[in-house]
Design a protein around this motif. Structure first.
Motif, mmCIF file in Angstrom:
data_model
loop_
_atom_site.group_PDB
_atom_site.id
_atom_site.type_symbol
_atom_site.label_atom_id
_atom_site.label_comp_id
_atom_site.label_asym_id
_atom_site.label_seq_id
_atom_site.Cartn_x
_atom_site.Cartn_y
_atom_site.Cartn_z
ATOM 1 N N ALA A 189 47.932 61.904 48.927
ATOM 2 C CA ALA A 189 48.706 60.712 48.588
ATOM 3 C C ALA A 189 48.594 60.431 47.098
ATOM 4 C CB ALA A 189 48.210 59.510 49.387
ATOM 5 N N ALA A 190 49.658 59.875 46.547
ATOM 6 C CA ALA A 190 49.669 59.394 45.170
ATOM 7 C C ALA A 190 50.255 57.994 45.182
ATOM 8 C CB ALA A 190 50.488 60.310 44.273
ATOM 9 N N SER A 191 49.643 57.095 44.428
ATOM 10 C CA SER A 191 50.101 55.708 44.372
ATOM 11 C C SER A 191 50.528 55.360 42.963
ATOM 12 C CB SER A 191 48.984 54.754 44.830
ATOM 13 O OG SER A 191 48.607 55.030 46.162
ATOM 14 N N LEU A 192 51.589 54.561 42.864
ATOM 15 C CA LEU A 192 52.203 54.250 41.575
ATOM 16 C C LEU A 192 51.964 52.814 41.132
ATOM 17 C CD1 LEU A 192 55.571 56.092 42.251
ATOM 18 C CD2 LEU A 192 53.685 56.879 40.821
ATOM 19 N N GLY A 193 50.932 52.191 41.659
ATOM 20 C CA GLY A 193 50.621 50.831 41.253
ATOM 21 C C GLY A 193 49.611 50.224 42.197
ATOM 22 N N LEU A 194 49.407 48.932 42.042
ATOM 23 C CA LEU A 194 48.499 48.202 42.924
ATOM 24 C C LEU A 194 48.818 46.720 42.879
ATOM 25 C CD1 LEU A 194 46.756 47.218 40.370
ATOM 26 C CD2 LEU A 194 45.203 49.064 40.947
ATOM 27 N N LYS A 195 48.213 45.999 43.802
ATOM 28 C CA LYS A 195 48.410 44.555 43.854
ATOM 29 C C LYS A 195 47.452 43.843 42.901
ATOM 30 C CE LYS A 195 50.259 44.063 48.559
ATOM 31 N NZ LYS A 195 50.072 43.417 49.885
ATOM 32 N N GLY A 196 47.854 42.651 42.502
ATOM 33 C CA GLY A 196 46.943 41.786 41.774
ATOM 34 C C GLY A 196 46.081 40.996 42.748
ATOM 35 N N ILE A 197 45.218 40.160 42.205
ATOM 36 C CA ILE A 197 44.337 39.381 43.088
ATOM 37 C C ILE A 197 43.940 38.062 42.431
ATOM 38 C CG2 ILE A 197 42.197 40.443 42.222
ATOM 39 C CD1 ILE A 197 41.146 40.364 45.134
ATOM 40 N N LEU A 198 43.832 37.050 43.270
ATOM 41 C CA LEU A 198 43.238 35.767 42.904
ATOM 42 C C LEU A 198 42.159 35.458 43.931
ATOM 43 C CD1 LEU A 198 43.134 32.955 41.432
ATOM 44 C CD2 LEU A 198 44.815 32.196 43.145
ATOM 45 N N ALA A 199 40.925 35.270 43.478
ATOM 46 C CA ALA A 199 39.823 34.900 44.372
ATOM 47 C C ALA A 199 39.489 33.432 44.156
ATOM 48 C CB ALA A 199 38.591 35.759 44.093
ATOM 49 N N VAL A 200 39.351 32.696 45.243
ATOM 50 C CA VAL A 200 39.054 31.271 45.152
ATOM 51 C C VAL A 200 37.992 30.880 46.171
ATOM 52 C CG1 VAL A 200 41.382 30.681 44.339
ATOM 53 C CG2 VAL A 200 40.864 30.579 46.785
ATOM 54 N N GLU A 201 37.365 29.763 45.899
ATOM 55 C CA GLU A 201 36.486 29.101 46.864
ATOM 56 C C GLU A 201 37.043 27.712 47.149
ATOM 57 O OE1 GLU A 201 32.543 28.938 45.323
ATOM 58 O OE2 GLU A 201 32.172 31.093 45.558
#
Length: 455
Positions: A189-201
């Motif tokens: 497999a080859a991937s051309l990007g990724l998701k961003g992330i926001l971590a919260v409490e």
């Protein structure tokens, strides 16, 4: 270009390359714990780079884990190689079949924390440099290795590192990103990007102290209050219901949709492996891939509050805490997602629910499948494996790709030596030795193909 001599060298030195991986996996470089193991891992990576012939040094990051920065090669094209030497905590320890930092060979696979994420990919890429130089001579392109030690805690210092090396990064023609694997059907497999992330409490306090549960019909309960707030953030079928958030999601283009329509996705097999009866919303096939690639998520990572010890304790808790992450897609930024979350809770009267955001949210990132680095990777994978790779518009996970690559105009592609059962971030993480050796051969072809690639 004939790679038979290269492949023969890799096969002849396979045990040596595996041993390099074993030694690096012995270092318990858990980013969340910090401590001397991170410095030990950085030193080990530095030594490996120099043994391979790189001009390498440690780049300090203000007292945190150092970045290993290395250069090698000639030619007009410049390729960035991004990896990390830090790993996730190994917990729960009682589920490991062998100690997580005592690498163990079993049934053709090497088991250790970090072997797939991300030490196997790093060692394979360095091994490919060694094999290429020994069989073909000088590399036909300029390689720059950036190996950090904080990826598993959100890469808090990588953006400042990148800003300090902006002139170098702007010269790069492409990047090989840190992550990659074979699919359920054992196809590369080859991937051309990724998701961003926001971590919260989310923090809730409903009283000055815990009280007797006999008053539970009158005295507010912090855990109930938190659960009530959480229930407004996502529907039972997995769709994020934060007000306005989906309005900012960019619809995938025709090229991205065409990519996922060509991907095999055996939902039933994946569900069996994961031990789940079905996916949220009953999604399968292209619809499941659409959720993974193009839709945001809201995940409760953990809950804390009240009494969970043996027996019972009839208590009405006064405090509760939830940890969440939101996986972000274009055009959702961490700042926008945080604002929408805060406004959503306030609009529903949850002003008492305090939202505390992590300092280092990550942006989503994408690369054009027609970019030269993407085409070079696809060709390399096809040549080694004899079949065309499965191409994903994005990974479902997150990382600092945008901060290091897209900010400076660098297209990035993710490939690696993992497999569908690598158990990344889980007990019994592994890579198969055959996949690791194939990964070395793939990278040799990437170096050769991209170095000679003509637009």
């Amino acid at each position: 270009m004939d790679y038979r001599l290269f492949d023969a060298y890799v096969d002849a030195h396979a045990d040596e390359f595996v041993q390099q991986l074993v030694e690096l996996c012995r270092v318990p470089s858990v980013a969340a714990e910090g401590g001397p193991a991170l410095a030990q891992a950085a030193d080990r990576v530095l030594e490996l780079c120099r043994q391979t012939g790189l001009d390498a040094q440690l780049a300090p990051t203000g007292g945190a884990a150092a970045v290993v920065l290395g250069h090698i090669g000639q030619g007009g094209r410049r390729l960035l190689i991004y990896n990390h030497y830090d790993v996730q905590p190994p917990d729960p320890l009682d589920e490991w079949l062998s100690p997580p930092f005592e690498p163990t060979l079993r049934d053709g696979a090497l088991y250790a924390r970090g072997v797939a994420d991300n030490k196997g990919n790093l060692v394979a890429r360095l091994a490919a440099v060694c094999a290429y130089r020994e069989t073909f001579g000088a590399l036909p392109l300029q390689l720059t290795f950036v190996v950090e030690g904080e990826e598993e805690i959100g890469s808090p210092h990588l953006e400042s590192f990148a800003a300090g090396h902006a002139d170098l990064l702007r010269t790069m023609d492409g990047c090989i990103w840190e992550a990659g694997y074979k699919d359920e059907d054992d196809r590369p497999a080859a991937s051309l990007g990724l998701k961003g992330i926001l971590a919260v409490e989310l923090h809730v306090r409903t009283a000055g102290a815990d009280s007797h549960s006999a008053g539970g019909g009158l005295v507010p309960n912090a855990i109930w209050r938190l659960v009530e707030a959480l229930s407004t953030l996502r529907s039972a079928d997995g769709v994020v219901t934060v007000d306005g958030l989906l309005d900012h999601v960019r619809s995938p283009g025709a090229a991205d949709l065409a990519l996922i329509e060509r991907l095999p996705y055996d939902a039933a097999a994946i569900q069996r492996r994961m031990g789940v009866k079905g996916f949220l919303g009953g999604l399968t096939g292209v619809a499941a891939l659409h959720r993974l690639m193009f839709e945001p998520t809201c995940t409760i990572n953990g809950l804390l509050g009240g009494y969970t010890g043996p027996g019972s304790k009839t208590v009405n808790p006064a405090q509760a805490l939830a940890k969440l992450d939101f996986r972000l897609v274009p055009d959702l930024t961490p700042e926008l997602a945080l604002r929408l979350l805060q406004e959503h809770l306030a609009r529903r009267g949850f002003d008492d629910v305090q939202v505390r955001a992590g300092k280092d949210g990550l942006m989503p990132a994408r690369t054009d499948p027609n970019a030269p680095i993407a085409q070079a990777v696809f060709a390399a994978l096809t040549d080694v494996h004899g079949v065309a790779p499965n191409i994903y518009p994005s990974m479902a996970g997150s990382g600092p790709m945008h901060q290091l690559c897209q900010t400076y105009g660098i297209p990035a592609v993710s490939i690696g030596v993992g497999w569908a059962r690598s158990h990344v971030h889980a007990p019994n993480e592994s890579v198969r030795i055959a996949d690791f050796i194939e990964g070395v051969k793939v990278m040799g072809r990437v170096y050769g193909t991209f170095g000679c690639f003509h637009d």
